[in-house]
Design a protein around this motif. Structure first.
Motif, PDB file in Angstrom:
ATOM      1  N   ALA A  56       0.936   3.936  -3.000  1.00 18.75           N
ATOM      2  CA  ALA A  56       0.656   5.352  -2.712  1.00 18.75           C
ATOM      3  C   ALA A  56       1.806   6.229  -3.213  1.00 18.75           C
ATOM      4  CB  ALA A  56       0.462   5.539  -1.211  1.00 18.75           C
ATOM      5  N   HIS A  57       3.022   5.748  -3.042  1.00 20.81           N
ATOM      6  CA  HIS A  57       4.228   6.464  -3.497  1.00 20.81           C
ATOM      7  C   HIS A  57       4.194   6.661  -5.017  1.00 20.81           C
ATOM      8  CE1 HIS A  57       8.502   7.432  -3.892  1.00 20.81           C
ATOM      9  NE2 HIS A  57       8.644   6.410  -4.732  1.00 20.81           N
TER      10      HIS A  57
ATOM     11  N   THR B  26       1.554   6.316  -7.035  1.00 24.77           N
ATOM     12  CA  THR B  26       0.349   7.064  -7.420  1.00 24.77           C
ATOM     13  C   THR B  26       0.574   8.558  -7.283  1.00 24.77           C
ATOM     14  OG1 THR B  26      -1.067   5.229  -6.726  1.00 24.77           O
ATOM     15  CG2 THR B  26      -2.111   7.399  -6.959  1.00 24.77           C
ATOM     16  N   TYR B  27       1.208   8.953  -6.177  1.00 25.75           N
ATOM     17  CA  TYR B  27       1.484  10.381  -5.970  1.00 25.75           C
ATOM     18  C   TYR B  27       2.401  10.928  -7.066  1.00 25.75           C
ATOM     19  CZ  TYR B  27       3.697  14.575  -4.140  1.00 25.75           C
ATOM     20  OH  TYR B  27       4.199  15.843  -4.012  1.00 25.75           O
TER      21      TYR B  27
ATOM     22  N   VAL C 148       0.840  -1.206   0.000  1.00 24.79           N
ATOM     23  CA  VAL C 148       0.000   0.000   0.000  1.00 24.79           C
ATOM     24  C   VAL C 148       0.873   1.253   0.000  1.00 24.79           C
ATOM     25  CG1 VAL C 148      -1.616   1.366   1.388  1.00 24.79           C
ATOM     26  CG2 VAL C 148      -2.018  -1.081   1.056  1.00 24.79           C
ATOM     27  N   LEU C 149       1.946   1.245   0.809  1.00 23.79           N
ATOM     28  CA  LEU C 149       2.854   2.397   0.862  1.00 23.79           C
ATOM     29  C   LEU C 149       3.510   2.636  -0.492  1.00 23.79           C
ATOM     30  CD1 LEU C 149       4.566   1.862   4.339  1.00 23.79           C
ATOM     31  CD2 LEU C 149       2.934   3.653   3.726  1.00 23.79           C
TER      32      LEU C 149
END
Length: 329
Positions: A208-209, A211-212, A204-205
């Motif tokens: 998210a990394h 995706t950002y 997930v981290l």
């Protein structure tokens, strides 16, 4: 090298890389005029097939030749050599932008492939439940060096992102495996739940990394560097402290005489990264600090893999002994 000093070195390293990205060479009037003049007199059909195959266009090819004309003049006049579009003036080879980095990236990838085959052949999953995680480490390592090869062959926005994302995946997954092995999650009650949960957190981290970074109109180099530094520093600190602990009275429960391999490998990789601090124009237009950093990691990968193999072997022997004692009793 302790964790704070390591972090300081890494911050200095990436600060220098960020500064270098704002290059002066391509801002010079003489360069821009040269490129414009060359492009106006050149047709795409005049470019060799191998350049068109690697998607070089007239503007980029003219930029390459103008960059080297200006650089040669600077060498003759003993004046400053500048970067162009964030890169030093390398001599390309059949359209390959940074031949030395490409070669060293391939050799790094082959090293991970070699140990993927060794782990698959030598480690018994019945006695080492982390075999799959170790194999995936090799696969992710091969993927990272594959995209490093592609990026140094041809620098485009897409290949740059894939290089960063693949390197980030290797760093994030390295932390995932480090926590599982160091804290022995595979030996605890509800091991499957603990390992799956922690792996999901890391996934997930990382998502998210990525995706950002993908959602930004411009790639956020600063954030990417800080995120990778944070995750990499944490992983290095964990392995280093665990390795040291194996040689103290607190580590007697599972003292491993080969633990130094894990600690030394992460320290040497961190030291090798310091080569980037000595940023300099490529020697003979081929070897620069970045390519030397890639070269230095080739002999370092086996050190960590040998630790994993010895670690797995010891776990296997311990479980075999336990099985024998149970049968005898």
């Amino acid at each position: 090298m302790n964790a704070p000093s390591l972090k300081l070195v890494l911050l200095l390293l990436f600060s220098i890389v960020t500064i270098c990205a704002a290059s002066y060479g391509d801002q010079q009037y003489v360069y821009r005029h040269c490129v414009a003049d060359c492009a106006s007199r050149t047709d795409i059909s005049e470019l060799p097939f191998y350049l068109r195959l690697l998607r070089w266009n007239v503007q980029q090819n003219c930029g390459y030749h103008c960059m080297h004309q200006i650089t040669q003049r600077a060498i003759q006049e003993n004046t400053n050599i500048y970067q162009y579009h964030g890169k030093w003036p390398f001599y390309r080879l059949y359209g390959i932008q940074e031949p030395a980095s490409v070669l060293f990236s391939i050799l790094n990838g082959l090293m991970h492939l070699r140990y993927f085959q060794i782990i698959r052949r030598q480690v018994n999953e019945l006695y080492q439940p982390l075999k799959t995680y170790y194999l995936i480490t090799s696969i992710i390592g091969m993927n990272a060096w594959l995209w490093s090869t592609v990026f140094h062959t041809r620098d485009t926005p897409f290949t740059e992102k894939m290089d960063y994302f693949s390197a980030g995946l290797y760093i994030f997954y390295g932390l995932c495996v480090a926590v599982i092995r160091i804290f022995g999650l595979q030996r605890r009650k509800r091991a499957t739940m603990l390992i799956s949960g922690w792996t999901a957190v890391c996934a997930v981290l990382y998502i998210a990394h990525v995706t950002y970074l993908s959602s930004r109109s411009r790639f956020d180099y600063g954030y990417n560097m800080k995120a990778c530094i944070a995750v990499g520093s944490l992983q290095t600190t964990l392995w280093l402290n665990w390795s040291i602990l194996q040689y103290t009275r607190w580590g007697k429960k599972e003292q491993r005489p080969f633990a130094w391999m894990a600690g030394l490998s992460v320290v040497l990789v961190s030291c090798a990264m310091c080569l980037e601090v000595f940023d300099f124009p490529p020697y003979k237009g081929v070897l620069d600090a970045h390519s030397l950093w890639h070269a230095s990691t080739i002999p370092l990968a086996p050190l960590f893999y040998k630790f994993l193999l010895k670690d797995a072997e010891l776990d296997s022997l311990s479980k075999v002994d336990i099985s024998k004692k149970r049968r005898l009793s």
